[in-house]
Design a protein around this motif. Sequence first.
Motif, PDB file in Angstrom:
ATOM      1  N   GLY A  86     -11.898  14.573 -60.243  1.00 22.52           N
ATOM      2  CA  GLY A  86     -11.614  14.510 -61.456  1.00 22.52           C
ATOM      3  C   GLY A  86      -9.950  14.604 -61.639  1.00 22.52           C
ATOM      4  N   GLY A  87      -9.173  15.022 -60.489  1.00 21.84           N
ATOM      5  CA  GLY A  87      -7.790  15.048 -60.600  1.00 21.84           C
ATOM      6  C   GLY A  87      -6.952  13.810 -60.504  1.00 21.84           C
ATOM      7  N   SER A  88      -5.597  13.903 -60.449  1.00 21.75           N
ATOM      8  CA  SER A  88      -4.765  12.896 -60.393  1.00 21.75           C
ATOM      9  C   SER A  88      -3.767  12.809 -59.222  1.00 21.75           C
ATOM     10  N   LEU A  89      -3.558  11.678 -58.777  1.00 25.33           N
ATOM     11  CA  LEU A  89      -2.100  11.821 -58.011  1.00 25.33           C
ATOM     12  C   LEU A  89      -1.506  10.411 -58.262  1.00 25.33           C
ATOM     13  N   ARG A  90      -0.161  10.676 -57.862  1.00 20.89           N
ATOM     14  CA  ARG A  90       0.509   9.431 -57.899  1.00 20.89           C
ATOM     15  C   ARG A  90       1.295   9.235 -56.458  1.00 20.89           C
ATOM     16  N   LEU A  91       1.013   7.989 -55.935  1.00 21.38           N
ATOM     17  CA  LEU A  91       1.479   7.479 -54.723  1.00 21.38           C
ATOM     18  C   LEU A  91       2.715   6.510 -54.814  1.00 21.38           C
ATOM     19  N   SER A  92       3.619   6.691 -53.731  1.00 21.00           N
ATOM     20  CA  SER A  92       4.852   5.916 -54.014  1.00 21.00           C
ATOM     21  C   SER A  92       4.974   5.105 -52.628  1.00 21.00           C
ATOM     22  N   CYS A  93       5.537   4.037 -52.687  1.00 24.91           N
ATOM     23  CA  CYS A  93       5.694   3.039 -51.451  1.00 24.91           C
ATOM     24  C   CYS A  93       7.160   2.866 -51.840  1.00 24.91           C
ATOM     25  N   VAL A  94       8.103   3.330 -50.927  1.00 28.47           N
ATOM     26  CA  VAL A  94       9.474   2.862 -51.153  1.00 28.47           C
ATOM     27  C   VAL A  94       9.913   1.872 -49.817  1.00 28.47           C
ATOM     28  N   ALA A  95      10.664   0.866 -50.311  1.00 28.23           N
ATOM     29  CA  ALA A  95      10.804  -0.074 -49.114  1.00 28.23           C
ATOM     30  C   ALA A  95      12.291  -0.274 -48.906  1.00 28.23           C
ATOM     31  N   SER A  96      12.774  -0.066 -47.627  1.00 27.77           N
ATOM     32  CA  SER A  96      14.323  -0.125 -47.397  1.00 27.77           C
ATOM     33  C   SER A  96      14.572  -1.769 -47.794  1.00 27.77           C
ATOM     34  N   GLU A  97      13.875  -2.646 -47.429  1.00 33.13           N
ATOM     35  CA  GLU A  97      13.738  -3.812 -47.939  1.00 33.13           C
ATOM     36  C   GLU A  97      12.762  -4.822 -47.432  1.00 33.13           C
ATOM     37  N   TYR A  98      12.503  -5.825 -47.861  1.00 31.12           N
ATOM     38  CA  TYR A  98      11.354  -6.631 -47.616  1.00 31.12           C
ATOM     39  C   TYR A  98      11.704  -7.733 -46.532  1.00 31.12           C
ATOM     40  N   HIS A  99      10.333  -8.055 -45.696  1.00 30.20           N
ATOM     41  CA  HIS A  99      10.713  -9.120 -44.934  1.00 30.20           C
ATOM     42  C   HIS A  99      10.877 -10.470 -45.639  1.00 30.20           C
ATOM     43  N   PRO A 100      11.504 -11.424 -45.072  1.00 27.52           N
ATOM     44  CA  PRO A 100      11.664 -12.822 -45.815  1.00 27.52           C
ATOM     45  C   PRO A 100      10.136 -13.198 -45.824  1.00 27.52           C
ATOM     46  N   GLY A 101       9.923 -13.795 -47.171  1.00 29.30           N
ATOM     47  CA  GLY A 101       8.537 -14.239 -47.309  1.00 29.30           C
ATOM     48  C   GLY A 101       7.656 -13.166 -48.008  1.00 29.30           C
ATOM     49  N   THR A 102       7.934 -12.058 -48.071  1.00 33.81           N
ATOM     50  CA  THR A 102       6.842 -11.197 -48.631  1.00 33.81           C
ATOM     51  C   THR A 102       6.679 -11.553 -50.041  1.00 33.81           C
ATOM     52  N   ALA A 103       5.863 -11.559 -50.881  1.00 36.18           N
ATOM     53  CA  ALA A 103       5.590 -11.792 -52.103  1.00 36.18           C
ATOM     54  C   ALA A 103       5.043 -10.591 -53.105  1.00 36.18           C
ATOM     55  N   CYS A 104       4.584  -9.862 -52.341  1.00 32.13           N
ATOM     56  CA  CYS A 104       3.796  -8.813 -53.038  1.00 32.13           C
ATOM     57  C   CYS A 104       3.652  -7.678 -52.157  1.00 32.13           C
TER      58      CYS A 104
END
Length: 125
Positions: free
Chosen positions: A15-33
């Motif tokens: 019943g609890g909650s959490l927030r996950l984070s995903c931090v990117a230094s940068e994205y590879h070329p071609g990444t769209a999502c």
Amino acid sequence: QVRLLESGGGSVQPGGSLRLSCVASEYHPGTACITWYRQGPGQEPEQVAGIDNVAGRTHYGDAVKGRFLVSRDNAKNTVYLWMSALEPEDTAIYFCNEGHWGAGLCFPRAGEDYRGQGTQVTISS
């Protein structure tokens, strides 16, 4: 070096909650999502959610619809996974992964270079 770094996992009661984070230094070329997927003990990987990099379109796995929300802050190069009404079945390591967008879905790019190390989420009473 391009890297994704997940954080925010932990142990909570059902019943609890959490927030996950995903931090990117940068994205590879071609990444769209960015897609979130999880892998529980002895289970196959399961896609949880995805969000595209430009329009913010999203999709969710059936098991988490209505309970999880994916969002992004492009100024911080960060994608969030807001998880609520957590259940023991949500226990898994959660990964974020760069992807290609198509047909309303974010398809993860294969290879360790495109995902983070994961963050453990444990739901138990």
